[in-house]
Each structure stands twice: as structure tokens, then as C-alpha cells.
Design an enzyme around this catalytic site. Structure first.
Site, PDB file in Angstrom:
ATOM      1  N   ASP A 177       0.287  -2.041  -3.659  1.00  0.00           N
ATOM      2  CA  ASP A 177       0.242  -3.230  -4.810  1.00  0.00           C
ATOM      3  C   ASP A 177      -0.444  -4.233  -3.773  1.00  0.00           C
ATOM      4  OD1 ASP A 177       2.436  -4.286  -3.405  1.00  0.00           O
ATOM      5  OD2 ASP A 177       3.620  -3.895  -4.973  1.00  0.00           O
ATOM      6  N   CYS A 178      -0.723  -5.251  -4.468  1.00  0.00           N
ATOM      7  CA  CYS A 178      -1.288  -6.287  -3.648  1.00  0.00           C
ATOM      8  C   CYS A 178      -0.652  -6.800  -2.354  1.00  0.00           C
ATOM      9  CB  CYS A 178      -1.608  -7.711  -4.626  1.00  0.00           C
ATOM     10  SG  CYS A 178      -0.045  -8.423  -5.221  1.00  0.00           S
ATOM     11  N   SER A 179       0.510  -7.098  -2.466  1.00  0.00           N
ATOM     12  CA  SER A 179       1.375  -7.615  -1.152  1.00  0.00           C
ATOM     13  C   SER A 179       1.698  -6.572  -0.332  1.00  0.00           C
ATOM     14  CB  SER A 179       2.656  -8.242  -1.881  1.00  0.00           C
ATOM     15  OG  SER A 179       3.326  -7.391  -2.464  1.00  0.00           O
TER      16      SER A 179
ATOM     17  N   HIS B 279       0.054 -12.810  -7.299  1.00  0.00           N
ATOM     18  CA  HIS B 279      -1.209 -12.010  -6.722  1.00  0.00           C
ATOM     19  C   HIS B 279      -1.494 -12.506  -5.243  1.00  0.00           C
ATOM     20  CE1 HIS B 279      -4.291  -9.101  -6.422  1.00  0.00           C
ATOM     21  NE2 HIS B 279      -5.272 -10.030  -6.257  1.00  0.00           N
TER      22      HIS B 279
ATOM     23  N   HIS C  99      -8.713  -6.987  -2.189  1.00  0.00           N
ATOM     24  CA  HIS C  99      -7.348  -6.658  -2.748  1.00  0.00           C
ATOM     25  C   HIS C  99      -7.245  -5.468  -3.587  1.00  0.00           C
ATOM     26  CE1 HIS C  99      -8.749  -8.789  -6.689  1.00  0.00           C
ATOM     27  NE2 HIS C  99      -9.694  -8.241  -6.294  1.00  0.00           N
TER      28      HIS C  99
END
Length: 133
Positions: free
Chosen positions: A31-33, A90, A102
Site C-alpha cells: 500500500d502507499c505507506s 496517501h 507511489h
């Protein structure tokens, strides 16, 4: 340049599937993080797991002064009415020339996107965790 090394690490994962709440420190999905956390960790920089925690670290940078390697934070449709850190939904890494690296949203993959009006309208802030401002 150390920022370029982090970006190069991230580019190796272009096309990796997005999965919300992906497991930490694995590369099958992101996921993004978790993506940001992973590519920085491989290069010796430890970051917290989620985007709101990641926003707390580093030096604040104005949008006009962003450089390669800076983290850019955005709100989302479901979070834009919230206050403070809870607005952040995000995170991406700035790779230069008006582009971000990303991953977001189910069905998407790690990708490069233009820092277009959509992203600029959702922008919350930028942080520098590599080098000095």
C-alpha cells in the site's frame, strides 16, 4: 545522490500490485505507506508504518521547494473533511520533473504519476527525510 538511490530502489517495484494494509517489509504487494517504508528501509532509513505517522518525521518543506526524494502527503475523498493528521490518506515520493512514485487504490500498481491538478488539490504537505532542506 542518496535520494536518487532511494528512487532507483522504488522504480524496481513498478507494477507491483496494491493491497491495502499490505504486510510490512515484503514486496509481493504494497500500500502507499508500506511501499515508502520499504524503499527507505532498504536504503538505511527507518520510517513508521502508516502515512500519518510518516508525516510526523522529517523536516517540513514548502511545495515550491520540493526536491527528489521528498515525501508528499495527500488527503483522500474519505478523509478530506477530517482535521489534523487524520486528513492524511496517501504518501508518495517526489522523483523530479513534476512526477511522483507511489501506489494507491485497489486495482492499481506501483506507478509514476504526474503531479497534476488532482494531486495538487489534495496536497497536505511535504517532508524531507533525506539530506538538508
Amino acid at each position: 545522490m542518496f535520494a536518487q538511490q532511494i528512487i532507483s530502489t522504488g522504480l524496481q517495484y513498478l507494477g507491483t500490485p496494491y493491497l491495502f494494509n499490505s504486510l510490512t517489509y515484503q514486496t509481493d504487494t504494497f500500500d502507499c505507506s508500506s511501499f515508502i517504508q520499504y524503499i527507505f528501509r532498504v536504503n538505511g532509513i527507518l520510517l513508521p508504518r502508516n502515512s500519518r505517522q510518516q508525516f510526523i518525521v522529517g523536516v517540513p518543506i514548502s511545495f515550491k521547494k520540493i526536491k527528489k526524494g521528498d515525501l508528499l502527503f495527500f488527503t483522500t475523498k474519505s478523509r478530506k473533511i477530517r482535521l489534523g493528521l487524520s486528513r492524511i490518506g496517501h504518501v508518495a515520493i517526489y522523483i523530479g520533473q513534476g512526477r511522483i512514485l507511489h501506489t494507491y487504490r485497489q486495482g492499481k500498481k506501483v506507478m509514476i504519476s504526474e503531479l497534476n491538478s488532482h494531486w495538487k488539490q489534495s496536497f497536505i504537505g511535504a517532508k524531507r527525510v533525506v539530506g538538508k532542506p
